[in-house]
Design an enzyme around this catalytic site. Sequence first.
Site, short mmCIF file in Angstrom:
data_model
loop_
_atom_site.label_atom_id
_atom_site.label_comp_id
_atom_site.label_asym_id
_atom_site.label_seq_id
_atom_site.Cartn_x
_atom_site.Cartn_y
_atom_site.Cartn_z
N CYS A 51 57.37 -45.74 46.23
CA CYS A 51 55.95 -45.59 46.71
C CYS A 51 54.92 -46.29 45.89
O CYS A 51 55.05 -46.32 44.74
CB CYS A 51 55.80 -44.27 47.21
SG CYS A 51 54.09 -44.29 47.93
N SER A 53 52.18 -45.14 45.03
CA SER A 53 51.74 -43.99 44.38
C SER A 53 52.59 -43.75 43.17
O SER A 53 51.62 -43.71 41.93
CB SER A 53 51.58 -42.71 44.97
OG SER A 53 50.99 -42.78 46.30
N HIS A 56 51.09 -46.58 40.66
CA HIS A 56 49.62 -46.37 40.51
C HIS A 56 49.51 -45.45 39.36
O HIS A 56 48.93 -45.49 38.32
CB HIS A 56 48.84 -45.75 41.64
CG HIS A 56 48.59 -46.56 42.83
ND1 HIS A 56 48.26 -47.89 42.67
CD2 HIS A 56 48.05 -46.28 44.02
CE1 HIS A 56 47.88 -48.58 44.01
NE2 HIS A 56 47.77 -47.44 44.47
N HIS A 73 59.03 -39.53 44.77
CA HIS A 73 58.79 -38.46 45.62
C HIS A 73 59.04 -38.87 47.15
O HIS A 73 58.62 -38.05 47.96
CB HIS A 73 57.04 -38.42 45.61
CG HIS A 73 56.26 -39.46 45.82
ND1 HIS A 73 56.00 -40.06 45.06
CD2 HIS A 73 55.62 -39.63 47.01
CE1 HIS A 73 55.61 -41.33 45.45
NE2 HIS A 73 55.06 -40.86 46.85
N CYS A 175 57.62 -40.02 52.04
CA CYS A 175 56.16 -40.31 52.06
C CYS A 175 55.60 -41.39 52.85
O CYS A 175 54.73 -41.24 53.65
CB CYS A 175 55.94 -40.42 50.53
SG CYS A 175 54.26 -40.90 50.23
N1 LIG Z 1 47.24 -40.98 51.76
C1 LIG Z 1 48.29 -40.43 51.22
O1 LIG Z 1 48.70 -39.46 51.27
C2 LIG Z 1 49.17 -41.49 50.54
C3 LIG Z 1 50.65 -41.30 50.52
C4 LIG Z 1 51.41 -42.47 50.07
C5 LIG Z 1 50.52 -43.52 49.58
N2 LIG Z 1 49.43 -43.66 49.48
C6 LIG Z 1 48.84 -44.88 48.86
O2 LIG Z 1 48.93 -45.85 49.92
C7 LIG Z 1 48.87 -47.21 49.17
C8 LIG Z 1 49.61 -48.02 49.75
O3 LIG Z 1 50.91 -47.71 49.26
P1 LIG Z 1 52.13 -48.68 49.49
O4 LIG Z 1 53.44 -47.96 49.05
O5 LIG Z 1 52.28 -49.00 50.79
O6 LIG Z 1 51.96 -49.72 48.23
P2 LIG Z 1 52.27 -51.14 48.22
O7 LIG Z 1 51.90 -51.44 46.91
O8 LIG Z 1 53.66 -51.51 48.96
O9 LIG Z 1 51.37 -52.05 49.48
C9 LIG Z 1 49.99 -52.36 49.00
C10 LIG Z 1 49.43 -53.66 49.71
O10 LIG Z 1 48.43 -54.08 49.55
C11 LIG Z 1 48.27 -55.39 49.21
N3 LIG Z 1 46.93 -55.78 48.79
C12 LIG Z 1 46.66 -55.52 47.35
N4 LIG Z 1 45.55 -56.04 47.35
C13 LIG Z 1 45.04 -56.65 48.48
C14 LIG Z 1 43.56 -57.00 48.91
N5 LIG Z 1 42.66 -57.20 48.04
N6 LIG Z 1 43.46 -57.42 50.24
C15 LIG Z 1 44.58 -57.44 50.95
N7 LIG Z 1 45.90 -56.72 50.73
C16 LIG Z 1 45.95 -56.42 49.35
C17 LIG Z 1 49.41 -55.82 48.53
O11 LIG Z 1 49.87 -57.10 48.56
C18 LIG Z 1 50.40 -54.86 49.10
O12 LIG Z 1 51.09 -55.51 50.10
C19 LIG Z 1 48.79 -46.90 47.95
O13 LIG Z 1 47.30 -46.82 47.29
C20 LIG Z 1 49.33 -45.64 47.59
O14 LIG Z 1 49.13 -44.90 46.44
C21 LIG Z 1 48.26 -42.74 49.85
ZN LIG Z 2 53.96 -42.12 48.25
#
Ligand SMILES: NC(=O)c1ccc[n+]([C@@H]2O[C@H](COP(=O)([O-])OP(=O)(O)OC[C@H]3O[C@@H](n4cnc5c(N)ncnc54)[C@H](O)[C@@H]3O)[C@@H](O)[C@H]2O)c1
Ligand SMILES: [Zn+2]
Length: 372
Positions: A51, A53, A56, A73, A175
């Site tokens: 994921c 996260s 990150h 996770h 997740c």
């Molecule tokens: N709220 C929650 O409970 C929760 C749970 C899980 C994940 N998250 C968070 O959600 C986010 C996404 O997770 P993911 O697993 O899909 O990540 P990921 O890295 O697979 O997806 C992120 C996407 O954003 C795009 N991106 C990056 N910069 C950009 C920009 N400036 N403009 C447009 N697109 C852009 C990337 O190309 C990528 O496709 C992360 O920050 C993660 O930590 C939050």
């Molecule tokens: Zn996650």
Amino acid sequence: MDRMEINQEQEPGVKAAVYYEPHQPLRIEEVEIDEPRTGEVLVRTRASGVCGSDVHIADGFMPDFAGPMVLGHEAAGVVEAVGPGVTYVVPGDHVVVSPTAWCGECEMCMRGSFVLCDNRPTRAQGAPPRLFRGAEPIAQFTNVSSFAELMLVTDRALLVVDRELPLESLSLIGCGVMTGLGAALHTVKLRAGDTVAVFGAGGVGLSVMQGARIAGATTIIAVDLSSERLEIAATLASTHTVNASEIDAEEGIRAIVPAGVDFAFEAIGNPTTASQAFASTRLAGTTVLLGFFPMDARLDLPASDFINEKKVVGSRMGSAPFRLAMRAYIELYKQGRLRLDELVTSRGPLEEVNDAFERMRAGKGARTVLTF
Ligand SMILES: NC(=O)c1ccc[n+]([C@@H]2O[C@H](COP(=O)([O-])OP(=O)(O)OC[C@H]3O[C@@H](n4cnc5c(N)ncnc54)[C@H](O)[C@@H]3O)[C@@H](O)[C@H]2O)c1
Ligand SMILES: [Zn+2]
Ligand SMILES: [Zn+2]
């Protein structure tokens, strides 16, 4: 943790991907895992999604999360052993693991916000850690740590699932799918006819888009920098795509919905895209923030827009009690309305976890699932 109290008996060695410090690759090493104690379950990991996260943490977004720590996770597996008092599962049960175990007694649980439980069942202070190596405790990310052959979790982190279903696809529900679908269906409860923009087409954003499709949103705009991810979005759920590496995201969205969208979701974790999402919403529109932002990030929003009843809401882990929500998502998957198999674009052994991180950073594929 008092080092003397750590269980020094010979516990089984488990292969795990250990995080030590930001900007360093995870290391594949043996760690020790304790036996399940009251209310705990030992789960043999069969599949773990990677994921955003996890990435990150490895990229230093949260300096408070110090290594050594086993990340991961978003997982599914098979119950290996149960501790005293566990009645929910028996060895051999197939389970999805959730980072949102709940206690049922804290104020947030009693208010119905189980995802915000601030008293998650973990080990009591002074008890030995679940993961360790010799005298050194090893931290468990979100009380799960699925980048390891075995996971030691509370039974309140588990959902029993049908043994016929593929654990690789189900792991994503732990997740990304739970978070994205829940943001659309529970945090803001999208309705038929809504117009939606989703910033970020990773596993989380793609799940928001699928939630929007399931709810009947008629315009679903995927925004990403990666044309590969936008293509995946178009096959799964989006009606339009905006490549933000070629065109300003707000302009691209307003070319499709001139008044602005009803809902803009930020699933990246970048304050700039959060501002763009806000700017892309219509009067009284709602911006939903799901991204995991760096600890010191601040948002820059035009305050005068709030007189037009614009809203910003946060969304954590899909805003719903996981056993209830996951059961519904699994039914949608069985009916073909939620597509999970297509989200798994790479598979590999634990040893390939750093390659999976690189693919995420480069916006390649949708999700990598590590298999055991
Ligand atoms: N709220 C929650 O409970 C929760 C749970 C899980 C994940 N998250 C968070 O959600 C986010 C996404 O997770 P993911 O697993 O899909 O990540 P990921 O890295 O697979 O997806 C992120 C996407 O954003 C795009 N991106 C990056 N910069 C950009 C920009 N400036 N403009 C447009 N697109 C852009 C990337 O190309 C990528 O496709 C992360 O920050 C993660 O930590 C939050
Ligand atoms: Zn996650
Ligand atoms: Zn609680």
